[in-house]
Design an enzyme around this catalytic site. Structure first.
Site, PDB file in Angstrom:
ATOM      1  N   CYS A  18      -9.637  35.455 -76.390  1.00 21.53           N
ATOM      2  CA  CYS A  18     -10.365  34.395 -75.669  1.00 21.53           C
ATOM      3  C   CYS A  18      -9.395  33.301 -75.236  1.00 21.53           C
ATOM      4  CB  CYS A  18     -11.477  33.814 -76.546  1.00 21.53           C
ATOM      5  SG  CYS A  18     -12.940  34.872 -76.667  1.00 21.53           S
TER       6      CYS A  18
ATOM      7  N   HIS B 161      -6.840  49.735 -74.462  1.00 21.16           N
ATOM      8  CA  HIS B 161      -5.402  49.882 -74.246  1.00 21.16           C
ATOM      9  C   HIS B 161      -5.184  50.844 -73.077  1.00 21.16           C
ATOM     10  CE1 HIS B 161      -4.003  48.280 -78.267  1.00 21.16           C
ATOM     11  NE2 HIS B 161      -5.246  48.599 -78.588  1.00 21.16           N
TER      12      HIS B 161
ATOM     13  N   CYS C 215     -10.544  33.230 -81.391  1.00 20.21           N
ATOM     14  CA  CYS C 215     -10.108  34.559 -80.918  1.00 20.21           C
ATOM     15  C   CYS C 215      -8.891  34.445 -80.001  1.00 20.21           C
ATOM     16  CB  CYS C 215     -11.272  35.226 -80.193  1.00 20.21           C
ATOM     17  SG  CYS C 215     -10.803  36.724 -79.328  1.00 20.21           S
TER      18      CYS C 215
ATOM     19  N   HIS D  36     -11.251  45.623 -76.567  1.00 19.01           N
ATOM     20  CA  HIS D  36     -10.206  45.807 -75.564  1.00 19.01           C
ATOM     21  C   HIS D  36      -9.906  47.281 -75.393  1.00 19.01           C
ATOM     22  CE1 HIS D  36      -8.425  45.101 -79.532  1.00 19.01           C
ATOM     23  NE2 HIS D  36      -7.475  45.950 -79.181  1.00 19.01           N
TER      24      HIS D  36
ATOM     25  N   ASN E  92      -9.501  51.083 -80.107  1.00 22.63           N
ATOM     26  CA  ASN E  92      -9.482  51.159 -81.565  1.00 22.63           C
ATOM     27  C   ASN E  92     -10.758  50.520 -82.085  1.00 22.63           C
ATOM     28  OD1 ASN E  92      -6.974  52.438 -81.912  1.00 22.63           O
ATOM     29  ND2 ASN E  92      -5.886  50.522 -81.581  1.00 22.63           N
TER      30      ASN E  92
ATOM     31  N   HIS F 198     -16.812  37.423 -75.051  1.00 20.53           N
ATOM     32  CA  HIS F 198     -16.348  37.874 -76.368  1.00 20.53           C
ATOM     33  C   HIS F 198     -17.385  38.750 -77.062  1.00 20.53           C
ATOM     34  CE1 HIS F 198     -14.230  37.426 -80.257  1.00 20.53           C
ATOM     35  NE2 HIS F 198     -15.457  37.521 -80.746  1.00 20.53           N
TER      36      HIS F 198
ATOM     37  N   ASP G  82       0.485  43.990 -73.140  1.00 23.61           N
ATOM     38  CA  ASP G  82       0.512  43.884 -74.597  1.00 23.61           C
ATOM     39  C   ASP G  82       1.853  43.275 -75.019  1.00 23.61           C
ATOM     40  OD1 ASP G  82      -1.132  45.573 -77.076  1.00 23.61           O
ATOM     41  OD2 ASP G  82       0.861  44.749 -77.510  1.00 23.61           O
TER      42      ASP G  82
HETATM   43  P1  5GP Z   1      -5.761  46.697 -81.688  1.00 21.78           P
HETATM   44  O1  5GP Z   1      -4.909  47.258 -82.793  1.00 21.78           O
HETATM   45  O2  5GP Z   1      -6.702  45.622 -82.193  1.00 21.78           O
HETATM   46  O3  5GP Z   1      -6.462  47.777 -80.912  1.00 21.78           O
HETATM   47  O4  5GP Z   1      -4.745  46.073 -80.663  1.00 21.78           O
HETATM   48  C1  5GP Z   1      -4.446  44.719 -80.546  1.00 21.78           C
HETATM   49  C2  5GP Z   1      -3.268  44.629 -79.608  1.00 21.78           C
HETATM   50  O5  5GP Z   1      -3.124  43.283 -79.225  1.00 21.78           O
HETATM   51  C3  5GP Z   1      -1.937  45.066 -80.232  1.00 21.78           C
HETATM   52  O6  5GP Z   1      -1.379  46.129 -79.476  1.00 21.78           O
HETATM   53  C4  5GP Z   1      -1.076  43.800 -80.178  1.00 21.78           C
HETATM   54  O7  5GP Z   1       0.276  44.082 -79.863  1.00 21.78           O
HETATM   55  C5  5GP Z   1      -1.758  42.986 -79.085  1.00 21.78           C
HETATM   56  N1  5GP Z   1      -1.625  41.543 -79.255  1.00 21.78           N
HETATM   57  C6  5GP Z   1      -1.836  40.825 -80.395  1.00 21.78           C
HETATM   58  N2  5GP Z   1      -1.631  39.519 -80.175  1.00 21.78           N
HETATM   59  C7  5GP Z   1      -1.301  39.404 -78.867  1.00 21.78           C
HETATM   60  C8  5GP Z   1      -0.972  38.274 -78.039  1.00 21.78           C
HETATM   61  O8  5GP Z   1      -0.942  37.112 -78.462  1.00 21.78           O
HETATM   62  N3  5GP Z   1      -0.665  38.534 -76.728  1.00 21.78           N
HETATM   63  C9  5GP Z   1      -0.693  39.797 -76.222  1.00 21.78           C
HETATM   64  N4  5GP Z   1      -0.380  39.939 -74.929  1.00 21.78           N
HETATM   65  N5  5GP Z   1      -1.007  40.880 -76.962  1.00 21.78           N
HETATM   66  C10 5GP Z   1      -1.295  40.682 -78.279  1.00 21.78           C
HETATM   67 ZN    ZN Z   2     -12.596  36.765 -77.888  1.00 20.53          ZN
END
Ligand code: 5GP
Ligand code: ZN
Length: 113
Positions: free
Chosen positions: A9, A103, A6, A101, A88, A48, A32
């Protein structure tokens, strides 16, 4: 507690760099990597689990704890005028990272969804 595959994680463990703005025993908040607003933070539980819909009572307590911490964290990171929280859940919402998570979006007028 941590899932080796993950990405969040790995961020929590410090194996992938991130801009962390808050951390305590239960949660971590970092920027993000692809911000969708001037301020775009992700609040994650340190333990997790994948989905809001699968959260146990204990995990729901952690989400509740996170919600009590978020107003101050948002205010101290440029969201004095308000912010939007998004979870989400699943495919239709476009969830891409399966570590729960929240946002935190703000720092400017966000408009409608
Ligand atoms: P989801 O669409 O699953 O709700 O949002 C996942 C979020 O994680 C996205 O906004 C994406 O930009 C962010 N994200 C994905 N990989 C990484 C990463 O390696 N580092 C950071 N800081 N954010 C990430
Ligand atoms: Zn995790």
């Amino acid at each position: 507690m941590l899932d080796e595959q993950c990405i969040f994680c790995k961020i929590i463990a410090g194996e992938i760099p991130s801009k962390k703005v808050y951390e305590d025993d239960w949660m971590c908040v970092f920027a993000d990597v692809e911000p969708k607003a001037k301020v775009h933070l992700l609040a994650v539980p340190k333990s997790h689990f994948k989905l809001l819909s699968e959260a146990t009572d204990d995990q729901m307590e952690i989400i509740s704890y996170m919600l009590t911490k978020i107003p101050r964290i948002a205010r101290e990171n440029g969201c004095e005028n308000g912010y939007r929280l998004i979870i989400n859940q699943g495919e239709d919402a476009g969830q891409t990272v399966f570590h729960l998570h929240i946002h935190i979006l703000g720092g400017e007028p966000l408009g409608d969804l």
